[in-house]
Design an enzyme around this catalytic site. Structure first.
Site, mmCIF file in Angstrom:
data_model
loop_
_atom_site.group_PDB
_atom_site.id
_atom_site.type_symbol
_atom_site.label_atom_id
_atom_site.label_comp_id
_atom_site.label_asym_id
_atom_site.label_seq_id
_atom_site.Cartn_x
_atom_site.Cartn_y
_atom_site.Cartn_z
ATOM 1 N N LEU A 190 0.666 -1.201 -0.113
ATOM 2 C CA LEU A 190 0.173 -0.051 -0.082
ATOM 3 C C LEU A 190 0.975 1.309 0.107
ATOM 4 O O LEU A 190 1.917 1.108 0.771
ATOM 5 C CB LEU A 190 -0.790 0.014 1.221
ATOM 6 N N HIS A 191 0.754 2.235 -0.827
ATOM 7 C CA HIS A 191 1.277 3.387 -0.721
ATOM 8 C C HIS A 191 0.763 4.453 -1.285
ATOM 9 O O HIS A 191 0.874 5.827 -1.252
ATOM 10 C CB HIS A 191 2.705 3.237 -1.549
ATOM 11 N N ARG A 192 -0.596 4.415 -1.975
ATOM 12 C CA ARG A 192 -1.248 5.438 -2.621
ATOM 13 C C ARG A 192 -1.630 6.543 -1.851
ATOM 14 O O ARG A 192 -2.626 6.201 -0.308
ATOM 15 C CB ARG A 192 -2.459 5.064 -3.666
ATOM 16 N N ARG A 237 6.641 5.859 3.596
ATOM 17 C CA ARG A 237 5.638 6.854 3.989
ATOM 18 C C ARG A 237 4.322 5.958 4.512
ATOM 19 O O ARG A 237 3.846 6.449 5.391
ATOM 20 C CB ARG A 237 4.943 7.391 2.578
ATOM 21 N N ASP A 277 -2.311 -1.820 -3.772
ATOM 22 C CA ASP A 277 -2.863 -0.353 -4.906
ATOM 23 C C ASP A 277 -1.729 0.106 -5.811
ATOM 24 O O ASP A 277 -1.982 0.885 -6.321
ATOM 25 C CB ASP A 277 -3.129 0.642 -3.755
#
Length: 373
Positions: free
Chosen positions: A209-211, A244, A287
């Site tokens: 997940l990063h969006r 992040r 994602d």
């Protein structure tokens, strides 16, 4: 008369770019009529996301490292434009090749266009129709300005034509990500990332997940974590955590919740180790755009935590399915309940894209030379 090889600037900026650039760099380097110049903008500066992946893909140290680092979208884009313009003016290339849809892609294209440097966009024409995604804006800007558009699939061709791009600027070359996988397939097959993490081959799921739409909104992140905790009860999960995302999880105390439930929170892995993990997974929850392609190539169920995708062929012909926090568990159950079968891969997703890119570039260079004469 000896003709000098064409100087080609190749832009690498973020993890997905490295995999797309590597096959091109190797093909260009092996060809006597090209002289590739590798330029790392520094948009991803974490060692696991940059240096180690360069090593995995047998890429040399960049000829230029712009050292851009993190910042807002405007800060990154502006810094890349300023830094790349200096390189292009001091060492004018015959062609610039940009890949993907990150800030550096749009920034270098804009700088090159103002200098009159012919530019090629590899992976052109992808559209999510969602302008809230920064990547969508980068795609639109890049495709309008680039002189040559190399596409991975028929839907990308159709998107460009519908936007008024002349057909002669478009060449479908296929999916370069498959070239990267085949480039190091033996190393991936030999790596035992599941064993290193203590999970059984075929008995776990991979999460990425990063969006911003998923990790920057605390309420949305909490919903996704709840869904992952439910998925963990069905299938052990390994979660290589983007830097992040790690910050956002820690800020909400979600990292503790996930670890307590047994989810393995791992460091971001270099390409070979990561693909070893994906290749041996029962399913992937992500994602990411590129992982939708890689799982389609490998025939692995991919549950994509997004409302839309710029890669619809991974749904129509591949293994990806769009899900949200509320539908994830049902989709996971369905995916795990279906027997794994051989799927037809999309056309030109065959590991030979880099060769087609060079063929097209030669044709366009010879046509340009004839026109000049």
């Amino acid at each position: 008369m000896t003709i000098s090889p064409a100087r080609i600037h190749l832009i690498a900026a973020a993890r997905p770019n490295f995999m797309k650039v590597a096959p091109l760099w190797h093909a260009l380097s092996a060809a006597p009529d090209f002289a590739p110049v590798l330029i790392h903008t520094g948009q991803h500066y974490d060692a696991n996301m940059s240096d180690a992946i360069f090593a995995d893909l047998r890429l040399p140290a960049p000829d230029h490292h712009l050292g851009v680092g993190s910042g807002s979208h405007a800060e990154q884009t502006g810094r890349v434009m300023i830094a790349y313009e200096k390189v292009a003016m001091a060492e004018r290339p015959d062609w610039l090749i940009v890949v993907g849809d990150v800030n550096s892609t749009a920034a270098c294209t804009l700088a090159a266009a103002k200098l009159g440097v012919p530019t090629v966009h590899l992976e052109a024409g992808l559209r999510s129709r969602d302008r809230a995604m920064p990547e969508e804006l980068n795609r639109l800007v890049t495709d309008v300005l680039a002189d040559v558009l190399w596409t991975p699939s028929p839907d990308a061709d159709d998107n460009l034509l519908a936007e008024g791009i002349p057909a002669e600027r478009i060449t479908r070359v296929g999916n370069i990500m498959m070239d990267s996988f085949e480039l190091v397939r033996p190393a991936i097959a030999a790596a035992d990332e599941p064993g290193r993490l203590g999970v059984a081959v075929g008995g776990y799921g991979v999460v990425t997940l990063h969006r911003p739409s998923n990790v920057d909104d605390p309420a949305q992140l909490a919903r996704l974590v709840d869904a992952l905790l439910a998925a963990q009860r069905r299938l052990p999960l390994v979660f290589p955590v983007h830097p992040r995302t790690a910050q956002r999880l820690a800020a909400g105390g979600h990292d503790v919740r996930l670890r307590d439930a047994g989810v393995i929170l791992a460091e971001p892995a270099p390409y070979i180790r990561f693909m070893s993990l994906v290749m041996n997974a029962a399913a992937v929850i992500t994602d990411s755009g590129g992982i939708q392609e890689e799982t389609t190539y490998l025939g692995i169920p991919c549950l994509t935590l997004r409302e839309n995708t710029e890669r619809p062929i991974t749904i129509s012909e591949g293994t990806s399915r769009l899900v949200n926090a509320g539908t994830l568990i049902a989709a996971l159950e369905t995916a795990l309940g279906q027997p794994r079968s051989e799927r037809k891969r999309p056309d030109l997703w065959d590991g030979c894209t880099a060769a087609r890119c060079l063929d097209d570039l030669r044709i366009r260079m010879s046509g340009k030379a004839r026109a000049a004469a």
